[in-house]
Design a protein around this motif. Structure first.
Motif, short mmCIF file in Angstrom:
data_model
loop_
_atom_site.label_atom_id
_atom_site.label_comp_id
_atom_site.label_asym_id
_atom_site.label_seq_id
_atom_site.Cartn_x
_atom_site.Cartn_y
_atom_site.Cartn_z
N UNK A 56 2.78 -55.01 27.90
CA UNK A 56 2.18 -55.15 26.57
C UNK A 56 3.12 -54.61 25.50
N UNK A 57 3.70 -53.46 25.77
CA UNK A 57 4.60 -52.84 24.80
C UNK A 57 5.86 -53.63 24.58
N UNK A 58 6.22 -54.50 25.54
CA UNK A 58 7.44 -55.31 25.40
C UNK A 58 7.19 -56.62 24.66
N UNK A 59 5.93 -56.92 24.38
CA UNK A 59 5.60 -58.15 23.66
C UNK A 59 6.13 -58.08 22.24
N UNK A 60 6.93 -59.06 21.84
CA UNK A 60 7.51 -59.05 20.50
C UNK A 60 6.90 -60.12 19.59
N UNK A 61 5.78 -60.73 20.04
CA UNK A 61 5.11 -61.73 19.21
C UNK A 61 3.67 -61.28 19.03
N UNK A 62 3.47 -60.44 18.00
CA UNK A 62 2.16 -59.84 17.77
C UNK A 62 1.13 -60.89 17.35
N UNK A 63 -0.13 -60.58 17.61
CA UNK A 63 -1.31 -61.38 17.25
C UNK A 63 -1.36 -62.67 18.06
N UNK A 64 -0.31 -63.48 18.01
CA UNK A 64 -0.31 -64.77 18.72
C UNK A 64 -0.39 -64.54 20.23
N UNK A 65 0.42 -63.64 20.75
CA UNK A 65 0.24 -63.15 22.12
C UNK A 65 -0.59 -61.88 21.96
N UNK A 66 -1.89 -61.96 22.19
CA UNK A 66 -2.82 -60.94 21.70
C UNK A 66 -2.91 -59.67 22.55
N UNK A 67 -1.84 -58.88 22.55
CA UNK A 67 -1.88 -57.63 23.30
C UNK A 67 -2.88 -56.64 22.68
N UNK A 68 -3.32 -56.91 21.44
CA UNK A 68 -4.33 -56.05 20.83
C UNK A 68 -5.69 -56.18 21.49
N UNK A 69 -5.88 -57.23 22.31
CA UNK A 69 -7.16 -57.42 22.99
C UNK A 69 -7.24 -56.65 24.30
N UNK A 70 -6.20 -55.88 24.61
CA UNK A 70 -6.18 -55.07 25.83
C UNK A 70 -6.58 -53.64 25.46
N UNK A 71 -7.59 -53.09 26.14
CA UNK A 71 -8.10 -51.76 25.82
C UNK A 71 -8.17 -50.91 27.08
N UNK A 72 -8.52 -49.64 26.92
CA UNK A 72 -8.65 -48.75 28.06
C UNK A 72 -9.88 -49.10 28.89
N UNK A 73 -9.89 -48.64 30.14
CA UNK A 73 -11.01 -48.94 31.03
C UNK A 73 -12.32 -48.35 30.54
N UNK A 74 -12.23 -47.29 29.70
CA UNK A 74 -13.43 -46.67 29.14
C UNK A 74 -13.81 -47.27 27.79
N UNK A 75 -13.11 -48.35 27.40
CA UNK A 75 -13.42 -48.99 26.13
C UNK A 75 -12.68 -48.42 24.94
N UNK A 76 -11.81 -47.44 25.16
CA UNK A 76 -11.08 -46.81 24.06
C UNK A 76 -9.93 -47.69 23.60
N UNK A 77 -9.57 -47.51 22.33
CA UNK A 77 -8.42 -48.25 21.78
C UNK A 77 -7.16 -47.47 22.10
N UNK A 78 -6.41 -47.95 23.08
CA UNK A 78 -5.18 -47.27 23.46
C UNK A 78 -4.03 -47.77 22.61
N UNK A 79 -2.82 -47.31 22.92
CA UNK A 79 -1.65 -47.56 22.09
C UNK A 79 -1.42 -49.01 21.66
N UNK A 80 -0.92 -49.14 20.43
CA UNK A 80 -0.58 -50.46 19.88
C UNK A 80 0.60 -50.27 18.95
N UNK A 81 1.67 -51.06 19.17
CA UNK A 81 2.90 -50.88 18.40
C UNK A 81 2.72 -51.00 16.90
N UNK A 82 1.77 -51.83 16.48
CA UNK A 82 1.53 -52.00 15.05
C UNK A 82 0.65 -50.93 14.44
N UNK A 83 0.15 -50.02 15.28
CA UNK A 83 -0.72 -48.96 14.80
C UNK A 83 -2.16 -49.21 15.22
#
Length: 359
Positions: free
Chosen positions: A307-334
């Motif tokens: 996920x962290x190596x993805x260089x095409x934000x939003x279109x390849x939606x790594x922001x839709x990946x969250x922690x197993x407990x539902x928490x918002x984990x790290x995201x390069x864009x903040x």
């Protein structure tokens, strides 16, 4: 100074009105044409989404925009200082000339005085301005398949090492690496979450990132090395297309993207990204969910790294990946952007309809 400028909306209103109120204090860069103008320019006005407002001519030049031939922002603004005006006229007469401090001295001028005058008036030194123009001509010549030695001499460099160093400083690659190859073009796309940097060739988008992502410089260097290309300011059809699709996305009209992508990455990373693309708009998956989809024994940690190596934000939606407990984990864009995107996509999710997964 850029931070002293009024809002972009105010400056755009001044541009439409051809106001001279901000003469010398603000300039407009037009993304579709690659030129920059005074706000009072008589030329046809660009659309708001195609404009970038800055407070320095140096910024315009250093980001690859060239002066408008109608309002002539360099000559007109330089007229406030006779020394600057004289040298700008000389540069306009011979933009390919290799200027040196000796040339300045022969004109009866002190190099230090000239340096300060240009930095004060344009935000860039005269010699840097002249060098920028020569290297721009050389870059075009190399992209068209010209020989390195010809481009070197055209740029005014007798020393191959001097030309190589200057070329690398401006375009980030050695001249031979750019010879006969299509350049990658980069432009800014304004979004409600801040500007994004898009890099594309003639057919595919290679990178789409928020401008303040800490890893962006590293990603750009990796992209240049991986494609053996230089990155210059400019536009191609894929950048226009992705901008249009992003505008529709942020306007809440659609969550679909069809712009061709060249995301790079390893086979494993591409597999992870393909699984991300299958997550329907308005839904999320945990890193563990994705790990099970790609059948990796390295589990969630490997997915998070991909996920962290993805260089095409939003279109390849790594922001839709969250922690197993539902928490918002790290995201390069903040994390604040990740939260905003998920809330926005929640509004895009069709209500009461069966949503097919992306194929």
């Amino acid at each position: 100074m850029l931070f002293d400028l009024p809002s972009d909306e105010t400056l755009y209103d001044a541009l439409i009105a051809r106001s001279s109120e901000y003469e010398g204090a603000a300039f407009v860069c037009v993304k579709t044409t690659g030129v920059f103008c005074r706000l009072s320019c008589p030329a046809r006005k660009p659309k708001r989404e195609n404009t970038i407002f800055v407070g320095s001519i140096g910024t315009c030049l250093e980001t690859g925009f060239r002066p408008c031939q109608r309002c002539r922002p360099l000559a007109t603004f330089g007229a406030k200082d006779p020394l600057v005006e004289d040298l700008l006229q000389a540069l306009e007469a011979a933009p390919e000339r290799r200027w040196s401090e000796d040339d300045i001295v022969r004109r009866g001028l002190d190099p230090s005085t000239v340096r300060r005058a240009f930095k004060r008036s344009l935000g860039i030194t005269f010699l840097d301005l002249a060098r920028h123009r020569r290297l721009g001509l050389a870059a075009r010549q190399l992209a068209d398949g010209g020989r390195v030695i010809d481009a070197q001499l055209e740029a005014g460099y007798e020393s191959p090492s001097g030309f190589r160093a200057a070329f690398q400083n401006l375009l980030g690659d050695a001249p031979a690496a750019a010879q006969g190859r299509a350049l990658l073009f980069s432009d800014w796309i304004e979004t409600p979450l801040g500007p994004m940097v898009a890099v594309a060739d003639a057919t595919h988008v290679h990178l789409l990132e928020f401008h303040d992502r800490k890893a962006l410089p590293t990603e750009l260097e990796k992209l240049k090395k991986g494609t053996r290309s230089a990155i210059v300011s400019g536009r191609t059809a894929p950048i226009d297309q992705i901008e249009s699709e992003l505008n529709a996305y942020f306007a809440g009209k659609t969550g679909a993207f069809e712009t061709p992508l060249a995301p790079g990455g390893t086979a494993f990373e591409r597999n992870v990204w393909a699984q991300l693309a299958k997550i329907p708009v308005g839904e999320t998956r945990s890193y563990g969910d994705i790990a099970r989809e790609v059948d990796t024994i390295q589990a969630a940690r490997a997915v998070a790294k991909a996920n962290g190596s993805n260089r095409i934000a939003i279109v390849i939606p790594c922001h839709r990946c969250i922690g197993s407990d539902g928490s918002l984990t790290g995201y390069g864009g903040g994390l604040w952007r990740k939260q905003w995107l998920l809330r926005h996509e929640g509004k895009l999710k069709p209500k009461g309809l069966f949503v097919e997964e992306m194929q």
